[in-house]
Design an enzyme around this catalytic site. Structure first.
Site, PDB file in Angstrom:
ATOM      1  N   THR A  49     -15.243   3.884 -21.738  1.00 47.67           N
ATOM      2  CA  THR A  49     -14.787   4.097 -20.368  1.00 47.67           C
ATOM      3  C   THR A  49     -16.001   4.442 -19.515  1.00 47.67           C
ATOM      4  O   THR A  49     -17.136   4.443 -20.001  1.00 47.67           O
ATOM      5  CB  THR A  49     -13.761   5.247 -20.299  1.00 47.67           C
ATOM      6  OG1 THR A  49     -14.456   6.501 -20.486  1.00 47.67           O
ATOM      7  CG2 THR A  49     -12.701   5.109 -21.385  1.00 47.67           C
ATOM      8  N   CYS A  50     -15.762   4.774 -18.250  1.00 44.91           N
ATOM      9  CA  CYS A  50     -16.878   5.124 -17.371  1.00 44.91           C
ATOM     10  C   CYS A  50     -17.528   6.439 -17.793  1.00 44.91           C
ATOM     11  O   CYS A  50     -18.685   6.702 -17.459  1.00 44.91           O
ATOM     12  CB  CYS A  50     -16.407   5.214 -15.924  1.00 44.91           C
ATOM     13  SG  CYS A  50     -15.085   6.406 -15.642  1.00 44.91           S
ATOM     14  N   ASN A  51     -16.800   7.273 -18.521  1.00 45.31           N
ATOM     15  CA  ASN A  51     -17.320   8.585 -18.884  1.00 45.31           C
ATOM     16  C   ASN A  51     -17.624   8.757 -20.360  1.00 45.31           C
ATOM     17  O   ASN A  51     -18.131   9.803 -20.771  1.00 45.31           O
ATOM     18  CB  ASN A  51     -16.336   9.691 -18.464  1.00 45.31           C
ATOM     19  CG  ASN A  51     -16.517  10.074 -17.014  1.00 45.31           C
ATOM     20  OD1 ASN A  51     -17.619  10.023 -16.491  1.00 45.31           O
ATOM     21  ND2 ASN A  51     -15.443  10.439 -16.358  1.00 45.31           N
ATOM     22  N   GLU A 112      -6.647  14.827 -16.826  1.00 41.15           N
ATOM     23  CA  GLU A 112      -6.444  13.518 -16.178  1.00 41.15           C
ATOM     24  C   GLU A 112      -5.623  12.601 -17.083  1.00 41.15           C
ATOM     25  O   GLU A 112      -5.712  12.654 -18.303  1.00 41.15           O
ATOM     26  CB  GLU A 112      -7.779  12.892 -15.802  1.00 41.15           C
ATOM     27  CG  GLU A 112      -8.725  12.673 -16.955  1.00 41.15           C
ATOM     28  CD  GLU A 112      -8.971  11.202 -17.218  1.00 41.15           C
ATOM     29  OE1 GLU A 112      -8.176  10.394 -16.731  1.00 41.15           O
ATOM     30  OE2 GLU A 112      -9.936  10.904 -17.925  1.00 41.15           O
ATOM     31  N   GLN A 114      -5.411   9.077 -16.810  1.00 41.49           N
ATOM     32  CA  GLN A 114      -5.941   7.729 -17.020  1.00 41.49           C
ATOM     33  C   GLN A 114      -6.464   7.522 -18.429  1.00 41.49           C
ATOM     34  O   GLN A 114      -6.343   6.435 -19.006  1.00 41.49           O
ATOM     35  CB  GLN A 114      -7.047   7.447 -16.009  1.00 41.49           C
ATOM     36  CG  GLN A 114      -7.557   6.005 -16.044  1.00 41.49           C
ATOM     37  CD  GLN A 114      -8.663   5.768 -15.019  1.00 41.49           C
ATOM     38  OE1 GLN A 114      -9.213   6.713 -14.461  1.00 41.49           O
ATOM     39  NE2 GLN A 114      -8.982   4.525 -14.775  1.00 41.49           N
ATOM     40  N   GLN A 118      -6.464   4.441 -21.459  1.00 38.79           N
ATOM     41  CA  GLN A 118      -7.712   3.883 -21.993  1.00 38.79           C
ATOM     42  C   GLN A 118      -7.739   3.944 -23.518  1.00 38.79           C
ATOM     43  O   GLN A 118      -8.217   3.019 -24.173  1.00 38.79           O
ATOM     44  CB  GLN A 118      -8.903   4.631 -21.393  1.00 38.79           C
ATOM     45  CG  GLN A 118      -9.068   4.380 -19.901  1.00 38.79           C
ATOM     46  CD  GLN A 118     -10.026   5.340 -19.227  1.00 38.79           C
ATOM     47  OE1 GLN A 118     -10.248   6.459 -19.705  1.00 38.79           O
ATOM     48  NE2 GLN A 118     -10.602   4.935 -18.107  1.00 38.79           N
ATOM     49  N   ALA A 188     -13.880   3.088   4.588  1.00 41.90           N
ATOM     50  CA  ALA A 188     -13.599   2.127   3.513  1.00 41.90           C
ATOM     51  C   ALA A 188     -14.398   2.449   2.252  1.00 41.90           C
ATOM     52  O   ALA A 188     -14.546   1.605   1.378  1.00 41.90           O
ATOM     53  CB  ALA A 188     -13.924   0.705   3.981  1.00 41.90           C
ATOM     54  N   GLU A 190     -15.394   5.157  -1.167  1.00 37.21           N
ATOM     55  CA  GLU A 190     -14.689   5.527  -2.390  1.00 37.21           C
ATOM     56  C   GLU A 190     -13.556   6.511  -2.117  1.00 37.21           C
ATOM     57  O   GLU A 190     -12.444   6.361  -2.635  1.00 37.21           O
ATOM     58  CB  GLU A 190     -15.687   6.139  -3.385  1.00 37.21           C
ATOM     59  CG  GLU A 190     -15.048   6.485  -4.722  1.00 37.21           C
ATOM     60  CD  GLU A 190     -16.055   7.071  -5.697  1.00 37.21           C
ATOM     61  OE1 GLU A 190     -15.629   7.583  -6.741  1.00 37.21           O
ATOM     62  OE2 GLU A 190     -17.272   7.022  -5.412  1.00 37.21           O
TER      63      GLU A 190
END
Length: 432
Positions: A49-51, A112, A114, A118, A188, A190
């Site tokens: 994942t991103c982390n 979290e 999400q 994942q 517009a 993040e």
């Protein structure tokens, strides 16, 4: 136990290192194929994942830490110094780590949700690649169940823990349901996009998007089904909107008191301004106008801090639930580690049953043959089930492997090769 993992996350490595180590779908497939082909591994699941980037392995024998780090370095492309930061867990500790990950206890944002999806995606990818085995199958299905159980029985995932989610929570308190309400989104970037994402989930479907760069405004508008308007927004845009979200990087206010005052002359209904920018996008004097409510970043920080504190308190309960779930997995594993001996036992008893039935059928009427077959199967099943139950019960005090080895030696006298294979598997389990 035949389980180990290696990985890095937001607590061990910088975002630059995590970016380098991240494994996309194609790299995951190559990684899995390499591991199964080159290393002495019977199963692998990759969670990227991103982390975090983590590789879960079911080895035929545990890998020395140095070799595991070298393998991780080669697969991810990070440097040796960067690989030293990677954490390694084996057996029960690896189970505990994955369960904490799935429960949101190891996330940068505590609780979290999400990450649960994942973990599920990682497991399904392994199934698609046929790289999982029975140990990893049970591990990941139980981890997903654990993540759901922890969230259902604690408040670990409740409350707003980001400025964007806090803003949406506040808007919901003011308006109740957000369905049917109109939103003017100014910005517009993040933060603006994340807030819009939360608002879409809350039922908002009427949007106007204002941004200095029209192309970026159009991208966001396309994502949420909105219309692009001029920047800064006009009084007509504010008249139209029920809720105004601002999140630009402008050095000066983009929503002025004079513009809002002009709008209120035509629409005196309540206006809610959620200013998520630093410096502020909404001119301070707007707060003094009638029927206007303005909330800035500092207002949301208090909500976020309160939610985080509540989550930290719930994390104590969540950790206890995770430990309970880990014990259940370990108990399952221990009760199943004598499977080779059980399979051998069943094969030997079935061979004896078939031989004895065939030898004695001629002593009975043909009409009774089916009943004799059923009786022999039933009798053998009861005998084997009784032995198996006692073997599994012995796993609670660690005597199961010794009993399984003794049973294998007693039962198998002719097939020495098969006996040695079973004893070798049992010795491995005993040493781990």
């Amino acid at each position: 136990m035949r389980l180990e993992m290696i990985g890095l996350n937001h607590t061990t490595s910088s975002i630059e290192v995590r970016d380098k180590a991240a494994l996309g779908p194609d790299r995951i497939e190559d990684t899995v194929k390499t591991l199964l082909r080159v290393h002495d591994i019977s199963g692998v699941v990759v969670l990227s994942t991103c982390n975090r980037t983590e590789i879960y392995i079911s080895p035929k024998a545990h890998t020395p830490a140095g070799e595991l780090r070298q393998m991780f370095q080669n697969l991810t492309g990070i440097h040796s110094e960067e690989a030293k930061a990677a954490y390694i867990y084996q057996d029960n500790d690896a189970v505990h780590h994955l369960y904490r990950v799935a429960s949101g206890l190891d996330s940068q944002l505590l609780g979290e949700v999400q990450v649960l999806g994942q973990v599920k995606d990682a497991y399904h990818k392994a199934l698609d690649l046929n790289s999982s085995n029975n140990i990893l199958n049970k591990l990941f299905t139980r981890a997903l169940e654990c993540g759901k159980y922890v969230r259902s029985n604690t408040g670990i995932s409740q409350g707003a823990v980001s400025v964007a989610s806090a803003a949406v929570q506040l808007a919901t308190r003011v308006y109740g349901s957000l369905e049917g309400h109109k939103v003017l989104l100014v910005g517009a970037g993040e933060t603006a996009r994340l807030t819009a994402k939360y608002l879409v989930k809350s039922g908002v479907s009427a949007w106007r998007v204002s941004n200095r760069t029209i192309a970026n405004a159009q991208v966001v508008a396309d994502l949420i089904g909105g219309t692009v308007v001029n920047f800064p927004p006009s009084a007509e845009d504010i008249i139209w909107a029920d809720l105004v979200i601002t999140a630009t990087s402008s050095a000066n206010p983009v929503i002025t008191a004079s513009t809002v005052s002009s709008a209120l002359k035509h629409n005196k209904e309540l206006k809610l301004f959620l200013d998520l920018a630093i410096p502020r996008d909404v001119e301070p004097q707007v707060r003094d106008l009638p029927n206007t409510y303005v909330y800035a970043v500092d207002d949301f920080k208090e909500m976020v801090a309160s939610s985080l504190k509540a989550r930290e308190q719930e994390a104590v309960r969540a950790e206890k639930l995770v430990l309970k779930q880990v014990k259940e997995y370990v108990d399952w594993y221990n009760s199943n580690r004598i499977t080779p001996a059980i399979q051998q036992l069943q094969e030997v008893f079935e061979t004896i049953r078939v031989r004895e039935v065939e030898k004695n059928l001629r002593n009975f009427n043909e009409a009774d043959h089916e009943q004799i077959e059923l009786l022999s199967r039933s009798l053998m099943k009861k005998v084997t089930n009784h032995i198996i139950a006692n073997l599994r019960h012995a796993s609670t005090n660690g005597d199961d492997i010794y009993l399984a080895k003794a049973l294998s030696k007693v039962l198998v006298s002719e097939d020495e090769e098969n006996l040695n294979e079973v004893l070798e598997q049992l010795d491995y389990e005993l040493s781990h």
